[in-house]
Design a protein around this motif. Structure first.
Motif, PDB file in Angstrom:
ATOM      1  N   CYS A  95      52.347  39.415  46.586  1.00 27.17           N
ATOM      2  CA  CYS A  95      51.423  38.418  46.224  1.00 27.17           C
ATOM      3  C   CYS A  95      49.950  39.029  45.691  1.00 27.17           C
ATOM      4  O   CYS A  95      49.529  38.249  44.783  1.00 27.17           O
ATOM      5  CB  CYS A  95      51.111  37.555  47.564  1.00 27.17           C
ATOM      6  N   ALA A  96      49.486  40.004  46.174  1.00 27.73           N
ATOM      7  CA  ALA A  96      48.273  40.729  45.648  1.00 27.73           C
ATOM      8  C   ALA A  96      48.506  41.101  44.335  1.00 27.73           C
ATOM      9  O   ALA A  96      47.584  41.065  43.366  1.00 27.73           O
ATOM     10  CB  ALA A  96      48.087  41.697  46.618  1.00 27.73           C
ATOM     11  N   VAL A  97      49.754  41.861  43.990  1.00 24.22           N
ATOM     12  CA  VAL A  97      49.872  42.070  42.635  1.00 24.22           C
ATOM     13  C   VAL A  97      49.852  41.172  41.530  1.00 24.22           C
ATOM     14  O   VAL A  97      49.367  41.106  40.687  1.00 24.22           O
ATOM     15  CB  VAL A  97      51.383  42.918  42.771  1.00 24.22           C
ATOM     16  N   ALA A  98      50.727  39.904  42.125  1.00 19.82           N
ATOM     17  CA  ALA A  98      50.835  38.721  41.159  1.00 19.82           C
ATOM     18  C   ALA A  98      49.395  37.819  41.061  1.00 19.82           C
ATOM     19  O   ALA A  98      49.020  37.750  39.943  1.00 19.82           O
ATOM     20  CB  ALA A  98      51.767  37.663  41.903  1.00 19.82           C
ATOM     21  N   TYR A  99      48.665  37.983  42.178  1.00 16.89           N
ATOM     22  CA  TYR A  99      47.121  37.615  41.777  1.00 16.89           C
ATOM     23  C   TYR A  99      46.315  38.542  40.936  1.00 16.89           C
ATOM     24  O   TYR A  99      45.752  38.006  40.032  1.00 16.89           O
ATOM     25  CB  TYR A  99      46.628  37.634  43.299  1.00 16.89           C
ATOM     26  N   THR A 100      46.556  40.015  41.033  1.00 16.09           N
ATOM     27  CA  THR A 100      45.862  40.780  40.099  1.00 16.09           C
ATOM     28  C   THR A 100      46.243  40.404  38.780  1.00 16.09           C
ATOM     29  O   THR A 100      45.465  40.328  37.823  1.00 16.09           O
ATOM     30  CB  THR A 100      46.243  42.029  40.572  1.00 16.09           C
ATOM     31  N   ILE A 101      47.602  40.188  38.280  1.00 13.31           N
ATOM     32  CA  ILE A 101      48.309  40.059  37.036  1.00 13.31           C
ATOM     33  C   ILE A 101      47.794  38.543  36.560  1.00 13.31           C
ATOM     34  O   ILE A 101      47.174  38.465  35.476  1.00 13.31           O
ATOM     35  CB  ILE A 101      49.629  39.905  37.202  1.00 13.31           C
ATOM     36  N   LEU A 102      47.442  37.690  37.441  1.00 17.53           N
ATOM     37  CA  LEU A 102      46.878  36.225  37.087  1.00 17.53           C
ATOM     38  C   LEU A 102      45.419  36.605  36.649  1.00 17.53           C
ATOM     39  O   LEU A 102      45.036  36.191  35.704  1.00 17.53           O
ATOM     40  CB  LEU A 102      46.841  35.415  38.269  1.00 17.53           C
ATOM     41  N   VAL A 103      44.528  37.243  37.426  1.00 18.98           N
ATOM     42  CA  VAL A 103      43.284  37.529  37.027  1.00 18.98           C
ATOM     43  C   VAL A 103      43.220  38.240  35.640  1.00 18.98           C
ATOM     44  O   VAL A 103      42.469  37.895  34.995  1.00 18.98           O
ATOM     45  CB  VAL A 103      42.559  38.357  38.168  1.00 18.98           C
ATOM     46  N   ARG A 104      44.056  39.200  35.512  1.00 19.73           N
ATOM     47  CA  ARG A 104      43.938  40.081  34.160  1.00 19.73           C
ATOM     48  C   ARG A 104      44.506  39.172  33.107  1.00 19.73           C
ATOM     49  O   ARG A 104      43.927  39.091  31.979  1.00 19.73           O
ATOM     50  CB  ARG A 104      44.681  41.291  34.154  1.00 19.73           C
ATOM     51  N   THR A 105      45.243  38.253  33.334  1.00 16.86           N
ATOM     52  CA  THR A 105      46.070  37.528  32.376  1.00 16.86           C
ATOM     53  C   THR A 105      44.946  36.399  32.032  1.00 16.86           C
ATOM     54  O   THR A 105      44.579  35.992  30.574  1.00 16.86           O
ATOM     55  CB  THR A 105      47.313  36.529  32.792  1.00 16.86           C
ATOM     56  N   ILE A 106      44.092  35.817  32.803  1.00 17.35           N
ATOM     57  CA  ILE A 106      42.851  35.047  32.443  1.00 17.35           C
ATOM     58  C   ILE A 106      41.823  35.531  31.714  1.00 17.35           C
ATOM     59  O   ILE A 106      41.585  34.784  30.678  1.00 17.35           O
ATOM     60  CB  ILE A 106      42.465  34.222  33.804  1.00 17.35           C
ATOM     61  N   ILE A 107      41.707  36.950  32.132  1.00 12.41           N
ATOM     62  CA  ILE A 107      40.683  37.481  31.330  1.00 12.41           C
ATOM     63  C   ILE A 107      41.053  37.577  30.206  1.00 12.41           C
ATOM     64  O   ILE A 107      40.069  37.453  29.038  1.00 12.41           O
ATOM     65  CB  ILE A 107      39.983  38.771  31.965  1.00 12.41           C
ATOM     66  N   ARG A 108      42.231  38.143  29.620  1.00  8.37           N
ATOM     67  CA  ARG A 108      42.694  38.348  28.425  1.00  8.37           C
ATOM     68  C   ARG A 108      42.954  37.147  27.525  1.00  8.37           C
ATOM     69  O   ARG A 108      43.059  37.297  26.306  1.00  8.37           O
ATOM     70  CB  ARG A 108      43.796  39.227  28.489  1.00  8.37           C
ATOM     71  N   ALA A 109      43.219  36.160  28.168  1.00 12.01           N
ATOM     72  CA  ALA A 109      43.646  34.701  27.446  1.00 12.01           C
ATOM     73  C   ALA A 109      42.545  34.276  26.485  1.00 12.01           C
ATOM     74  O   ALA A 109      42.569  33.689  25.478  1.00 12.01           O
ATOM     75  CB  ALA A 109      43.757  33.536  28.480  1.00 12.01           C
ATOM     76  N   ALA A 110      41.311  34.509  26.692  1.00 14.00           N
ATOM     77  CA  ALA A 110      40.190  34.023  25.895  1.00 14.00           C
ATOM     78  C   ALA A 110      38.925  34.567  26.181  1.00 14.00           C
ATOM     79  O   ALA A 110      38.745  34.783  27.300  1.00 14.00           O
ATOM     80  CB  ALA A 110      40.068  32.348  26.069  1.00 14.00           C
ATOM     81  N   VAL A 111      38.064  34.700  25.391  1.00 12.85           N
ATOM     82  CA  VAL A 111      36.652  35.233  25.474  1.00 12.85           C
ATOM     83  C   VAL A 111      35.693  34.256  26.332  1.00 12.85           C
ATOM     84  O   VAL A 111      34.982  34.749  27.204  1.00 12.85           O
ATOM     85  CB  VAL A 111      36.033  35.410  23.915  1.00 12.85           C
ATOM     86  N   THR A 142      36.283  29.654  37.025  1.00 16.85           N
ATOM     87  CA  THR A 142      35.849  30.456  35.899  1.00 16.85           C
ATOM     88  C   THR A 142      36.636  30.334  34.662  1.00 16.85           C
ATOM     89  O   THR A 142      36.395  31.008  33.519  1.00 16.85           O
ATOM     90  CB  THR A 142      35.871  32.112  36.466  1.00 16.85           C
ATOM     91  N   VAL A 143      37.895  29.509  34.629  1.00 11.28           N
ATOM     92  CA  VAL A 143      38.651  29.313  33.631  1.00 11.28           C
ATOM     93  C   VAL A 143      38.228  28.224  32.719  1.00 11.28           C
ATOM     94  O   VAL A 143      38.085  26.993  33.012  1.00 11.28           O
ATOM     95  CB  VAL A 143      40.201  29.254  33.977  1.00 11.28           C
ATOM     96  N   HIS A 144      38.030  28.682  31.406  1.00 10.34           N
ATOM     97  CA  HIS A 144      37.771  27.659  30.128  1.00 10.34           C
ATOM     98  C   HIS A 144      38.809  27.420  29.533  1.00 10.34           C
ATOM     99  O   HIS A 144      38.911  26.275  28.969  1.00 10.34           O
ATOM    100  CB  HIS A 144      36.457  28.117  29.422  1.00 10.34           C
ATOM    101  N   ARG A 145      39.744  28.282  29.476  1.00 11.51           N
ATOM    102  CA  ARG A 145      40.925  28.166  28.404  1.00 11.51           C
ATOM    103  C   ARG A 145      42.276  28.685  29.038  1.00 11.51           C
ATOM    104  O   ARG A 145      42.345  29.768  29.642  1.00 11.51           O
ATOM    105  CB  ARG A 145      40.847  28.612  27.419  1.00 11.51           C
ATOM    106  N   VAL A 146      43.300  27.803  29.259  1.00 10.70           N
ATOM    107  CA  VAL A 146      44.587  28.124  29.911  1.00 10.70           C
ATOM    108  C   VAL A 146      45.693  28.352  28.789  1.00 10.70           C
ATOM    109  O   VAL A 146      45.903  27.552  27.907  1.00 10.70           O
ATOM    110  CB  VAL A 146      45.130  27.095  31.114  1.00 10.70           C
ATOM    111  N   SER A 147      46.295  29.488  28.958  1.00  7.62           N
ATOM    112  CA  SER A 147      47.335  29.740  27.861  1.00  7.62           C
ATOM    113  C   SER A 147      48.653  29.599  28.589  1.00  7.62           C
ATOM    114  O   SER A 147      48.546  29.655  29.901  1.00  7.62           O
ATOM    115  CB  SER A 147      47.225  31.442  27.495  1.00  7.62           C
ATOM    116  N   GLY A 148      49.654  29.860  27.796  1.00  3.96           N
ATOM    117  CA  GLY A 148      51.110  29.836  28.464  1.00  3.96           C
ATOM    118  C   GLY A 148      51.308  30.900  29.196  1.00  3.96           C
ATOM    119  O   GLY A 148      51.994  30.837  30.341  1.00  3.96           O
TER     120      GLY A 148
END
Length: 197
Positions: free
Chosen positions: A110-126, A61-67
Motif C-alpha cells: 500500500c505504501a509503495v502504491a501510494y508512492t507510485i501514485l504521488v510520483r505519477t501525479i507529479i509527472r502528469a502535468a506541470v 493538489t491535483v489539477h490534471r488527471v491522466s490515464g
C-alpha cells in the motif's frame, strides 16, 4: 476519481466490519477471547482511514488527471482491498508469524502504491507542482517503507519478533494519523484552496 476511491474505501471498511463475529457467550470473558480479532480490526480501520484522509489531501493538489494517474490509483485500491483478508487472518490466528508477515507485506505494498501514485501525479502535468513542492524528498514515506520491511521480517524471529512487527505497524499508522501537513502548508502558501476543504 476521488468519489470512486471514497466508495471503494467505504466498501473495504464495510467488509472488514462484516467479518467480525460476535462472541459465542454473553460474558466479558467471551469478548476477551476474541481480543486479537478486535485489535486487528481497529488497526486496519485506522490504516484504511489514514489512507482515505491522506488521499483526500493528495487530491487537493491535483489539477490534471491522466490515464496513468487513474491506473496508479487503482493499483493503490487493489492493495488496500486486501486489508480485510489479512486483518481477518492475523486476528483469527492470534497474530501468528505468517499472517503477520502477510499483513506487513500488504501494508508495504500500500505504501509503495501510494508512492507510485504521488510520483505519477507529479509527472502528469506541470500544474500538479504543488505536490512536488509538498513532498520534497519524502523522508516520512521512506521511513514508513523501512518500518514495513522490518515488520515483514520480524515475525520469523519468534514471539518477540511478532510483537516488534505489531508495534512497528502501529507506529507507522500513528505517524500518518494526522493528514500530511506538508500538503496543507503548500496549499496555504498558494492561497487558492483551503486546507479545511
Amino acid at each position: 476519481m476521488e468519489a470512486f476511491s471514497d466508495g471503494v474505501l467505504a466498501i473495504i471498511i464495510t467488509i472488514m466490519v462484516l467479518e467480525l463475529r460476535t462472541p459465542e457467550g454473553h460474558e466479558w470473558r467471551e469478548l476477551a477471547r476474541i481480543w486479537p480479532v478486535l485489535l486487528s480490526y481497529v488497526i486496519s480501520f485506522l490504516y484504511v482511514g489514514i489512507y482515505w484522509n491522506n488521499h483526500h489531501h493528495l487530491m487537493l493538489t491535483v489539477h490534471r488527471v491522466s490515464g496513468g494517474i487513474l491506473w496508479a490509483n487503482l493499483h493503490l485500491l487493489f492493495w488496500l482491498s486486501l486489508f480485510p483478508f489479512v486483518t481477518g487472518w492475523a486476528g483469527e490466528s492470534h497474530f501468528a508469524a505468517v499472517p503477520m508477515t502477510c499483513y506487513g507485506f500488504v501494508a508495504l505494498m500500500c505504501a509503495v502504491a501510494y508512492t507510485i501514485l504521488v510520483r505519477t501525479i507529479i509527472r502528469a502535468a506541470v500544474s500538479n507542482h504543488l505536490l512536488a513542492d509538498a513532498t520534497g524528498r519524502d523522508l516520512k514515506g521512506n521511513v514508513s517503507i523501512v518500518g514495513y520491511l522490518v515488520a515483514i521480517v520480524a515475525p520469523f524471529f519468534g514471539h518477540t519478533g511478532v510483537i516488534v512487527s505489531g508495534l512497528l505497524l502501529t507506529a507507522v499508522a500513528l505517524m500518518w494519523l494526522i493528514p500530511d501537513r506538508r500538503i496543507e502548508r503548500v496549499l496555504a502558501q498558494e492561497g487558492g484552496v483551503s486546507a479545511e476543504q
